[in-house]
Write a protein that holds these residues in place. Structure first.
Motif, PDB file in Angstrom:
ATOM      1  N   ALA A   1      79.335  34.790 -85.417  1.00  0.00           N
ATOM      2  CA  ALA A   1      78.947  33.610 -85.662  1.00  0.00           C
ATOM      3  C   ALA A   1      79.253  32.629 -84.640  1.00  0.00           C
ATOM      4  CB  ALA A   1      79.802  33.095 -87.105  1.00  0.00           C
ATOM      5  N   ALA A   2      80.383  32.976 -83.779  1.00  0.00           N
ATOM      6  CA  ALA A   2      80.809  32.171 -82.736  1.00  0.00           C
ATOM      7  C   ALA A   2      79.855  32.162 -81.444  1.00  0.00           C
ATOM      8  CB  ALA A   2      81.929  32.681 -82.124  1.00  0.00           C
ATOM      9  N   LEU A   3      79.057  33.416 -81.373  1.00  0.00           N
ATOM     10  CA  LEU A   3      78.043  33.520 -80.162  1.00  0.00           C
ATOM     11  C   LEU A   3      76.486  33.014 -80.482  1.00  0.00           C
ATOM     12  CD1 LEU A   3      78.860  37.221 -79.259  1.00  0.00           C
ATOM     13  CD2 LEU A   3      79.572  35.009 -77.991  1.00  0.00           C
ATOM     14  N   THR A   4      76.316  32.611 -82.000  1.00  0.00           N
ATOM     15  CA  THR A   4      75.041  32.153 -82.296  1.00  0.00           C
ATOM     16  C   THR A   4      74.668  30.925 -81.780  1.00  0.00           C
ATOM     17  OG1 THR A   4      75.152  33.407 -84.432  1.00  0.00           O
ATOM     18  CG2 THR A   4      73.849  31.584 -84.393  1.00  0.00           C
ATOM     19  N   ASP A   5      75.732  29.961 -81.654  1.00  0.00           N
ATOM     20  CA  ASP A   5      75.421  28.673 -81.159  1.00  0.00           C
ATOM     21  C   ASP A   5      75.328  28.939 -79.729  1.00  0.00           C
ATOM     22  OD1 ASP A   5      75.199  26.073 -80.171  1.00  0.00           O
ATOM     23  OD2 ASP A   5      77.128  25.574 -80.929  1.00  0.00           O
ATOM     24  N   GLU A   6      74.009  28.559 -78.943  1.00  0.00           N
ATOM     25  CA  GLU A   6      73.527  28.662 -77.595  1.00  0.00           C
ATOM     26  C   GLU A   6      74.451  27.703 -76.616  1.00  0.00           C
ATOM     27  OE1 GLU A   6      69.681  28.123 -76.413  1.00  0.00           O
ATOM     28  OE2 GLU A   6      69.149  30.243 -76.891  1.00  0.00           O
ATOM     29  N   GLN A   7      74.997  26.628 -77.252  1.00  0.00           N
ATOM     30  CA  GLN A   7      75.420  25.599 -76.568  1.00  0.00           C
ATOM     31  C   GLN A   7      76.811  26.060 -75.880  1.00  0.00           C
ATOM     32  OE1 GLN A   7      73.796  23.089 -75.417  1.00  0.00           O
ATOM     33  NE2 GLN A   7      72.028  23.656 -76.567  1.00  0.00           N
ATOM     34  N   SER A   8      77.759  26.999 -76.734  1.00  0.00           N
ATOM     35  CA  SER A   8      78.893  27.544 -76.409  1.00  0.00           C
ATOM     36  C   SER A   8      78.801  29.039 -76.298  1.00  0.00           C
ATOM     37  CB  SER A   8      79.929  27.156 -77.487  1.00  0.00           C
ATOM     38  OG  SER A   8      79.298  27.894 -78.910  1.00  0.00           O
ATOM     39  N   ARG A   9      77.666  29.800 -76.213  1.00  0.00           N
ATOM     40  CA  ARG A   9      77.681  31.286 -76.257  1.00  0.00           C
ATOM     41  C   ARG A   9      78.523  31.693 -75.077  1.00  0.00           C
ATOM     42  NH1 ARG A   9      71.921  33.729 -77.112  1.00  0.00           N
ATOM     43  NH2 ARG A   9      72.439  32.617 -79.090  1.00  0.00           N
ATOM     44  N   LEU A  10      78.183  31.335 -73.808  1.00  0.00           N
ATOM     45  CA  LEU A  10      79.109  31.682 -72.635  1.00  0.00           C
ATOM     46  C   LEU A  10      80.561  31.497 -72.562  1.00  0.00           C
ATOM     47  CD1 LEU A  10      76.219  30.902 -69.930  1.00  0.00           C
ATOM     48  CD2 LEU A  10      76.893  33.228 -70.699  1.00  0.00           C
ATOM     49  N   SER A  11      80.899  30.460 -73.264  1.00  0.00           N
ATOM     50  CA  SER A  11      82.203  30.279 -73.218  1.00  0.00           C
ATOM     51  C   SER A  11      83.000  31.250 -74.295  1.00  0.00           C
ATOM     52  CB  SER A  11      82.588  28.993 -73.873  1.00  0.00           C
ATOM     53  OG  SER A  11      82.148  28.711 -75.188  1.00  0.00           O
ATOM     54  N   HIS A  12      82.303  31.854 -75.001  1.00  0.00           N
ATOM     55  CA  HIS A  12      83.049  32.913 -75.746  1.00  0.00           C
ATOM     56  C   HIS A  12      82.979  34.427 -75.378  1.00  0.00           C
ATOM     57  CE1 HIS A  12      83.701  30.393 -79.392  1.00  0.00           C
ATOM     58  NE2 HIS A  12      82.777  29.718 -79.418  1.00  0.00           N
ATOM     59  N   LEU A  13      81.883  34.397 -74.389  1.00  0.00           N
ATOM     60  CA  LEU A  13      81.813  35.716 -73.646  1.00  0.00           C
ATOM     61  C   LEU A  13      82.953  35.797 -72.432  1.00  0.00           C
ATOM     62  CD1 LEU A  13      77.949  36.253 -73.831  1.00  0.00           C
ATOM     63  CD2 LEU A  13      79.772  37.546 -74.955  1.00  0.00           C
ATOM     64  N   SER A  14      84.039  35.687 -72.826  1.00  0.00           N
ATOM     65  CA  SER A  14      85.195  35.799 -71.906  1.00  0.00           C
ATOM     66  C   SER A  14      86.375  36.551 -72.626  1.00  0.00           C
ATOM     67  CB  SER A  14      85.604  34.543 -71.434  1.00  0.00           C
ATOM     68  OG  SER A  14      86.182  33.785 -72.606  1.00  0.00           O
ATOM     69  N   VAL A  15      87.178  37.253 -71.789  1.00  0.00           N
ATOM     70  CA  VAL A  15      88.360  37.875 -72.288  1.00  0.00           C
ATOM     71  C   VAL A  15      89.649  37.863 -71.237  1.00  0.00           C
ATOM     72  CG1 VAL A  15      87.615  40.162 -71.202  1.00  0.00           C
ATOM     73  CG2 VAL A  15      89.139  40.191 -73.553  1.00  0.00           C
ATOM     74  N   SER A  16      90.594  37.588 -71.638  1.00  0.00           N
ATOM     75  CA  SER A  16      91.769  37.279 -70.569  1.00  0.00           C
ATOM     76  C   SER A  16      92.780  38.506 -70.789  1.00  0.00           C
ATOM     77  CB  SER A  16      92.218  36.148 -70.751  1.00  0.00           C
ATOM     78  OG  SER A  16      91.703  34.891 -70.600  1.00  0.00           O
ATOM     79  N   SER A  17      93.356  38.855 -69.878  1.00  0.00           N
ATOM     80  CA  SER A  17      94.612  39.738 -69.798  1.00  0.00           C
ATOM     81  C   SER A  17      95.763  39.066 -69.020  1.00  0.00           C
ATOM     82  CB  SER A  17      94.365  41.234 -69.115  1.00  0.00           C
ATOM     83  OG  SER A  17      93.940  40.860 -67.840  1.00  0.00           O
ATOM     84  N   ALA A  18      96.828  39.802 -68.735  1.00  0.00           N
ATOM     85  CA  ALA A  18      98.037  39.090 -67.807  1.00  0.00           C
ATOM     86  C   ALA A  18      97.644  39.001 -66.546  1.00  0.00           C
ATOM     87  CB  ALA A  18      99.236  40.058 -68.087  1.00  0.00           C
ATOM     88  N   HIS A  19      96.528  39.707 -66.090  1.00  0.00           N
ATOM     89  CA  HIS A  19      96.355  39.935 -64.697  1.00  0.00           C
ATOM     90  C   HIS A  19      94.969  39.023 -64.339  1.00  0.00           C
ATOM     91  CE1 HIS A  19      99.520  42.832 -64.393  1.00  0.00           C
ATOM     92  NE2 HIS A  19      98.749  43.570 -65.362  1.00  0.00           N
ATOM     93  N   GLU A  20      93.932  39.185 -65.034  1.00  0.00           N
ATOM     94  CA  GLU A  20      92.857  38.295 -64.850  1.00  0.00           C
ATOM     95  C   GLU A  20      92.012  37.907 -66.103  1.00  0.00           C
ATOM     96  OE1 GLU A  20      90.127  41.108 -63.267  1.00  0.00           O
ATOM     97  OE2 GLU A  20      90.267  42.679 -64.661  1.00  0.00           O
ATOM     98  N   GLU A  21      90.915  36.979 -65.923  1.00  0.00           N
ATOM     99  CA  GLU A  21      90.236  36.785 -66.792  1.00  0.00           C
ATOM    100  C   GLU A  21      88.615  37.259 -66.444  1.00  0.00           C
ATOM    101  OE1 GLU A  21      88.907  32.844 -69.533  1.00  0.00           O
ATOM    102  OE2 GLU A  21      89.130  32.446 -67.683  1.00  0.00           O
TER     103      GLU A  21
END
Length: 724
Positions: free
Chosen positions: A279-299
């Motif tokens: 559901a979060a990825l369905t909106d094209e306008q925000s899809r890329l912003s949701h394709l991210s993952v963060s850790s203590a060392h990097e994003e």
């Protein structure tokens, strides 16, 4: 050590002799020294013997589906055809898994290289100040045991020492994210049996001269993408939400990096469901912003990976990349790219596209069109919105819409110049003579077939242009293109696409204040709605069209609306009302001097008369209509009329003549590429054939046509085949 005064002196209190850590080389520890001292030593070896470097990272968790390129690399390196060092280069889209493939092959072949495996990350070197081939050589030399104090300072000396030392070992050298062929050739190991594997977003075509094998990686297919998710998240989690998992793979476009990021999000947030992520990825306008993952060392993000590739582009290619982010449609050719970018020649566009293809940011389809991966397109759009002036997207859509309007209108004219149409736009190359207005189809031996083929190939792009143009308020262009586009659907019944294009066109005509155009498009809209079983909606559109047509005062348009009303009553099995509508259409067409309109009305009138039980009158009307279509050189409608004559003959009990007529009609419809009506004739012919296998062949051909067009008839034909 000797003290020149010759006398040993006591160690002062509080001074101790201790050493922590490892020492490589000579060491002197002295607390208090009296007098001069002299050192005498012999130089140790420049390298540490017996070292076996193993620098290649382990492949990532859940690695899948690169059997073919890995097997190609196995075959290449086992062939023994190279006098020097064999080279394999993995290339492809950023995030496609090039590094993973290289590391997997290295992991599979550790025993093959007893001298060890070296790994150079050129992306890391570029990030560090001064990172270059010289620094890469230094890394390799250190791995081979050369101590820093013995490292040559110049590139030439480092190269010579590397060649000398690598000649003594059977090595695998893995170079990650190279950007220039020289980075590969400078680091080729010299030892017999050594090999090199490199990865690059850029297609290193120059390395073919050095015997390199270029291995292009593609996105994962749906099965492999699901396997990757399952390997990381667990099979149970995927099995619990199979539909959502399928959709997640689709939204990620099979890109391994995007899939891994999604898997990491699901593992990190255990309460996050696959459905919620979808559901979060369905909106094209925000899809890329949701394709991210963060850790203590990097994003890690898909955008950041693509941004690195974008920054390496020369200016002309970077501008084209941004333009393509606004381009409607899943595919395009060089001419469309040139129009979208506002370039004077296709040669300029081709040069930029060649760079983008070499950079793996776009790919070429089997029919020689270009495509962008869905996530690449979104990144290009985001960059364009951040970099280009406001209004750039609208200008791109306007130019592309104008281009497609000219071509779609030319195709419509090439198929049937005398068809009723409200719009009368003149194509850019209208000219005069037999080929006037046919544009690129003018020189073809069969312009109508070429036009239909072009419309079919461009169907998804034209629909995308209609959507985009509608969004930017290009209403006149939209309804004109929708009217011309409908000629495709008279031959190939893609019902959902036909309906959507006509809805967009009718709404645009209303906004444009053109009642005649709106009437035409709404009456046409009744056809796909009836095909989709939406009879009530079809009638509502026809009622609106009838009123608008009367307001327009155009008798030919009113005749056409009555014809479509007759088709509606046919679908409702009310032949009496259908006959009345067709007679009204016939009279109005005669008043307007529309010969083809008269022939159409007479054809449908004959069909309705037969449905009402008057087969003799019906055959006369159909026979006359067929002669009129043949005189007008309208082979598709002449073939359709013949098929209906066969149906009427069957109702009169003349099975042999009916089968002959239908068989001939099937052949004619096939030659005319009128697939929907061919399928209908095949169904009827199957009922008349005595050979069961021949009848099944007819039904199978009909089923394929219905399935390709999305027709509800497919289910009925499949049921017949199952029973038989």
């Amino acid at each position: 050590m000797s003290a020149q005064d010759g006398a040993a002196r006591p160690v002062p209190a509080g001074i101790a002799n201790s050493l922590s850590g490892n020492v490589d080389g000579q060491l002197v520890q002295a607390g208090v020294v009296y007098g001069g001292i002299t050192f005498q030593y012999q130089e140790g070896p420049a390298t540490a013997e017996g070292r076996r470097p193993d620098q290649v990272p382990r492949p990532p968790r859940g690695f899948v589906n690169r059997q073919q390129p890995l097997a190609e690399l196995d075959e290449l390196f086992a062939a023994g055809e190279f006098p020097g060092c064999p080279i394999g280069v993995f290339s492809g889209l950023p995030g496609i898994g090039k590094t993973a493939a290289a590391c997997q092959w290295a992991h599979n072949n550790q025993l093959r290289f007893p001298g060890g495996q070296l790994f150079i990350d050129f992306a890391g070197l570029r990030a560090a100040a001064g990172g270059d081939v010289s620094e890469a050589l230094a890394i390799c030399l250190r791995a081979l045991g050369v101590r820093d104090q013995f490292l040559p300072t110049g590139l030439a000396d480092r190269t010579a020492l590397y060649r000398d030392l690598s000649a003594k070992h059977r090595l695998l050298v893995v170079l990650d994210d190279v950007t220039r062929p020289a980075q590969v050739t400078a680091l080729l190991p010299q030892g017999p049996g050594s090999a090199m594997v490199a990865t690059s977003t850029w297609r290193m075509g120059e390395l073919i001269l050095d015997g390199a094998a270029l291995l292009q990686l593609d996105v994962l297919d749906a099965g492999s993408a699901l396997e990757l998710l399952s390997n990381i998240c667990g099979a149970r989690r995927i099995a619990d939400e199979p539909d959502a998992a399928d959709r997640l793979v689709e939204l990620c476009g099979g890109l391994p990096l995007a899939l891994r990021i999604c898997a990491a999000k699901l593992l990190t947030h255990r309460r996050l469901t696959i459905g919620a992520l979808v559901a979060a990825l369905t909106d094209e306008q925000s899809r890329l912003s949701h394709l991210s993952v963060s850790s203590a060392h990097e994003e890690r993000t898909v955008s950041a990976t693509l941004e690195v590739a974008y920054r390496d582009l020369p200016e002309a290619a970077a501008r084209m990349y941004r333009v393509l982010g606004h381009l409607p449609g899943p595919s395009f050719d060089t001419a469309v790219a040139a129009v979208a970018a506002g370039l004077a020649t296709t040669a300029e566009a081709q040069e930029a596209l060649d760079v983008l293809e070499t950079a793996s940011l776009l790919s070429v389809t089997d029919d020689h069109r270009y495509t962008l991966h869905g996530l690449v397109r979104l990144h290009a759009r985001d960059v364009a919105r951040a970099v280009d002036a406001p209004g750039a997207e609208g200008e791109t859509v306007r130019r592309v819409t104008g281009h497609y309007l000219v071509l779609t209108t030319s195709a419509d004219l090439a198929v049937r110049a005398d068809r009723l149409r409200i719009a009368q736009p003149a194509p850019a190359d209208a000219g005069s003579g037999p080929g006037a207005g046919l544009g690129p189809f003018a020189g073809a031996s069969h312009p109508d077939r070429d036009a239909i083929s072009w419309l079919e190939a461009e169907r998804a792009n034209i629909l995308a242009v209609l959507r985009a143009a509608s969004g930017f308020g290009l209403d006149q262009h939209v309804w004109q293109m929708a009217e011309a586009f409908t000629v495709l659907f008279f031959r190939h019944r893609h019902l959902a696409d036909w309906r959507e294009s006509l809805v967009l066109g009718a709404d645009a005509a209303r906004r444009d204040g053109n009642p005649a155009a709106e009437a035409r498009l709404r009456s046409l809209l009744s056809r796909p709605l009836l095909g989709l079983g939406r009879d009530a909606q079809a009638k509502a559109e026809l009622d609106s069209a009838e009123q608008l047509a009367v307001e327009s005062g155009n008798p030919a348009l009113q005749a056409s609306v009555h014809e479509f009303l007759g088709r509606y009553w046919d679908a409702q099995h009310d032949p009496v009302r259908a006959v009345d509508s067709y007679r009204a259409s016939l009279a109005l067409n005669a008043e307007a001097g529309e010969e083809r309109g008269e022939a159409l009305a007479r054809y449908f009138l004959g069909c309705a008369q037969s449905a009402a039980g008057d087969h003799t009158t019906a055959l006369l009307a159909l026979s006359r209509a067929r002669d009129e279509f043949l005189a007008l050189d309208d082979a598709p409608l002449a073939a359709r009329t013949l098929a209906d004559m066969g149906r009427v003959l069957l109702r009169t009990g003349v099975r042999g003549e009916a089968a002959t007529a239908l068989s001939q009609a099937v052949d004619e419809l096939l030659r005319c590429d009128t697939s929907h009506y061919e399928a209908q004739a095949l169904e009827d012919l199957a009922d008349l054939l005595e050979d069961p296998e021949a009848a099944k062949d007819c039904l199978r051909r009909a089923l394929v046509i219905y399935e390709e067009g999305g027709s509800p008839r497919a289910a009925a034909v499949l049921a017949r085949l199952s029973v038989d």
